[in-house]
Structures are given as structure tokens and as C-alpha cells.
Design a protein around this motif. Structure first.
Motif, PDB file in Angstrom:
ATOM      1  N   ARG A 143      -7.028  53.028  37.405  1.00  0.00           N
ATOM      2  CA  ARG A 143      -6.226  52.316  38.403  1.00  0.00           C
ATOM      3  C   ARG A 143      -5.049  51.637  37.710  1.00  0.00           C
ATOM      4  NH1 ARG A 143      -8.376  48.073  40.218  1.00  0.00           N
ATOM      5  NH2 ARG A 143     -10.151  47.924  38.784  1.00  0.00           N
ATOM      6  N   LYS A 144      -3.895  51.716  38.326  1.00  0.00           N
ATOM      7  CA  LYS A 144      -2.695  51.081  37.781  1.00  0.00           C
ATOM      8  C   LYS A 144      -2.570  49.685  38.370  1.00  0.00           C
ATOM      9  CE  LYS A 144       2.221  51.912  36.987  1.00  0.00           C
ATOM     10  NZ  LYS A 144       3.343  52.866  37.207  1.00  0.00           N
ATOM     11  N   ILE A 145      -2.587  48.684  37.497  1.00  0.00           N
ATOM     12  CA  ILE A 145      -2.440  47.301  37.948  1.00  0.00           C
ATOM     13  C   ILE A 145      -1.189  46.708  37.305  1.00  0.00           C
ATOM     14  CG2 ILE A 145      -4.918  47.000  38.313  1.00  0.00           C
ATOM     15  CD1 ILE A 145      -5.085  45.601  35.638  1.00  0.00           C
ATOM     16  N   PRO A 146      -0.612  45.677  37.936  1.00  0.00           N
ATOM     17  CA  PRO A 146       0.684  45.157  37.442  1.00  0.00           C
ATOM     18  C   PRO A 146       0.638  44.660  35.995  1.00  0.00           C
ATOM     19  CG  PRO A 146       0.214  44.329  39.649  1.00  0.00           C
ATOM     20  CD  PRO A 146      -1.028  45.009  39.181  1.00  0.00           C
ATOM     21  N   ASP A 147      -0.409  43.949  35.632  1.00  0.00           N
ATOM     22  CA  ASP A 147      -0.466  43.370  34.291  1.00  0.00           C
ATOM     23  C   ASP A 147      -1.846  43.598  33.685  1.00  0.00           C
ATOM     24  OD1 ASP A 147       2.161  41.978  34.136  1.00  0.00           O
ATOM     25  OD2 ASP A 147       1.342  40.908  35.865  1.00  0.00           O
ATOM     26  N   LEU A 148      -1.844  43.939  32.400  1.00  0.00           N
ATOM     27  CA  LEU A 148      -3.100  44.077  31.671  1.00  0.00           C
ATOM     28  C   LEU A 148      -3.282  42.858  30.773  1.00  0.00           C
ATOM     29  CD1 LEU A 148      -3.011  47.819  30.488  1.00  0.00           C
ATOM     30  CD2 LEU A 148      -4.474  46.832  32.251  1.00  0.00           C
ATOM     31  N   MET A 149      -4.340  42.122  31.001  1.00  0.00           N
ATOM     32  CA  MET A 149      -4.595  40.946  30.179  1.00  0.00           C
ATOM     33  C   MET A 149      -6.096  40.819  29.943  1.00  0.00           C
ATOM     34  SD  MET A 149      -3.210  38.746  28.345  1.00  0.00           S
ATOM     35  CE  MET A 149      -1.526  39.056  28.917  1.00  0.00           C
TER      36      MET A 149
END
Length: 279
Positions: A143-149
């Protein structure tokens, strides 16, 4: 022709020490075996990366369908950065039919493992880009999410990807195509008889045509064969036959023992003697 050596068994300390000896005596690659429930291959390669400067480092080989592609991508990227771009990833479907390698799960069969392999190879270039992405396959998804943290691991030093060698079963077109569209062929023979230089030459010509059909040249593409040669310098004639067939790498691989002390002793002696160079 380039020359690699496989450490059949050992720990991270052995890898760190033997890789230095291999680099000093003119070998081009140092490889370790990746097991299911064994000494961690990527820890070994990380140790070797810290003690060497030039030699290529890799697995021989990683059973990619048995691993999560995102885990493999992170390990490969980590060692590629640590070594300043010296990793080679070698992958295959994994061992079939041996109880030792199926202690914790049932073999889903070659067809399913081939599907997992193909999806993993599709995902790896995305996983090495340091950014989220969308992927939807039969077995894996992302899944593509806005930010990876926390963020994704840093991309490898090598672009557009870490060189990836793939086992291809000659003369099966689907298996061979999988290898042809990556960066190197690890020959396996699935017909009657055994792998010979003549068989490799046939496979190389098939790969040449397949890559041309996809607008890919053979420049930088590797043909990788393995075997054993004596340490007295008489192995050059044997290796020359494979070089004449199109091989670009000879991998010295002695799997006759898994005794740590014996492997360490024989490996050090063979490495010190140097590769079986073809003049």
C-alpha cells in the motif's frame, strides 16, 4: 572471466577473515551460503564488507520464495551501502524434497514458489527506491502511504538495482526467461544428462535472442558456472572450456564437507592458491 569463491560453511568471523585472504590473492568475489534456520548470510557478508575494499560479496544462493522480499531488500541495501556498492544477489527457487529445508512449513510446490519468485523480482526494484509504492500480486501487496515513519532503508549504492543472478532451468523457456531479464544466469539443467559447456553455449545463445527481443544487450550480463579445481594451478584448462562456452564467472564451490574446522582449513588453502585463471 571473473573468479569467485564460496565459503561452504562458517560464521561471520570466518567470512571476515577469509574474504580478506580472497581479496589479497586475486579473487573477484566472495560468496556465502544462505540457509533456512542457519547462520545469517547477510551478517556474514556485512562482516566481510568491513574487512575488504574491492572484492564483490554475495550469496550462493538466496532461496527468494522462502523469504519476504522486503526483508531481503533491506538486508541487500544495508550491505551494499556498507560495502560501497559491492553486493551481488543470487536467487533460486530453493531446495526441493529435502526434510532439512522444510522443518517449519510444507513445500507449496514448484509452481507456487515460481509465482513467489516472480513477484519478489518485480517488487525488488521498487523496494530499492526509498519510497512507498503500490503493488498488487497474487501473493504480495504493498500500500502506498504519504509518509513512511520510520523511513524505508536507503537505496543501494548500485543503480538501477543490485546485480541479480537467477537460476534458470535449461531448456524451460519460462525459467530461462526469468533469468534472461535480470543480470545473470545461474545454469541448471532439467533435461537428461548433465550440465556441460555445450549446454551452456546453447543457453547463452537463447538468452542473447531473448534479451534482444526485449531491447536488452548482453553487455554486463553474467553467465555464472561453479565447480571445483585443484590448488596446483591445473584448473585453467577446465575453466577455459566454460569460458569458451560464454561463461563470465567461475565460482569455486566445494560442498563436500560441512565440518567447520575442515571447511576453514581447506577453504583457506584453496583461496591462498589463487583462482584458476584462463590466460
Amino acid at each position: 572471466m571473473k573468479y569467485g569463491f564460496v565459503m561452504a560453511y562458517g560464521d561471520a568471523r570466518d567470512a571476515a577473515e577469509l574474504a580478506v585472504i580472497a581479496e589479497r590473492h586475486g579473487w573477484d568475489g566472495f560468496f556465502v551460503w544462505e540457509s533456512i534456520w542457519g547462520i545469517d548470510a547477510w551478517v556474514m557478508l556485512g562482516a566481510a564488507a568491513m574487512t575488504t575494499e574491492r572484492i564483490r560479496l554475495g550469496t550462493m544462493l538466496t532461496p527468494l520464495p522462502r523469504r519476504k522480499p522486503w526483508d531481503v531488500a533491506g538486508q541487500v541495501s544495508t550491505v551494499d551501502n556498507l560495502s560501497n556498492g559491492r553486493v551481488i544477489l543470487s536467487v533460486g527457487l530453493g531446495v526441493t524434497g529435502e526434510d532439512r529445508f522444510w522443518l517449519f512449513e510444507d513445500d507449496p510446490g514448484r509452481k507456487v514458489r515460481a509465482e513467489l519468485m516472480d513477484e519478489s523480482l518485480e517488487m525488488l526494484p521498487y523496494l530499492w527506491r526509498d519510497e512507498p509504492f503500490e503493488y498488487s500480486g497474487k501473493h504480495y501487496r504493498s500500500r502506498k502511504i504519504p509518509d513512511l515513519m520510520p523511513p524505508a532503508p536507503p537505496p543501494p549504492v548500485q543503480r538501477p538495482r543490485v546485480p541479480t543472478w537467477v537460476v534458470g532451468g535449461w531448456p524451460r523457456p519460462k525459467s530461462m526467461r526469468r533469468a534472461a531479464l535480470q543480470d545473470g544466469w545461474l545454469p541448471a539443467y532439467v533435461g537428461d544428462g548433465e550440465m556441460t559447456p555445450e549446454v551452456v553455449a546453447e543457453g547463452v545463445e537463447w538468452i542473447r535472442r531473448e534479451r534482444a527481443a526485449h531491447d536488452l544487450s548482453m553487455d554486463g550480463y553474467d553467465i555464472v558456472v561453479e565447480g571445483t579445481t585443484a590448488s596446483d594451478g591445473t584448473g585453467s584448462d577446465k575453466v577455459r572450456r566454460w569460458a569458451d562456452a560464454g561463461a563470465t564467472w567461475w565460482i569455486e564451490a566445494d560442498w563436500s564437507s560441512m565440518n567447520p574446522a575442515e571447511v576453514r582449513r581447506t577453504a583457506e588453502a584453496r583461496i591462498t592458491a589463487g583462482p584458476p585463471r584462463v590466460s
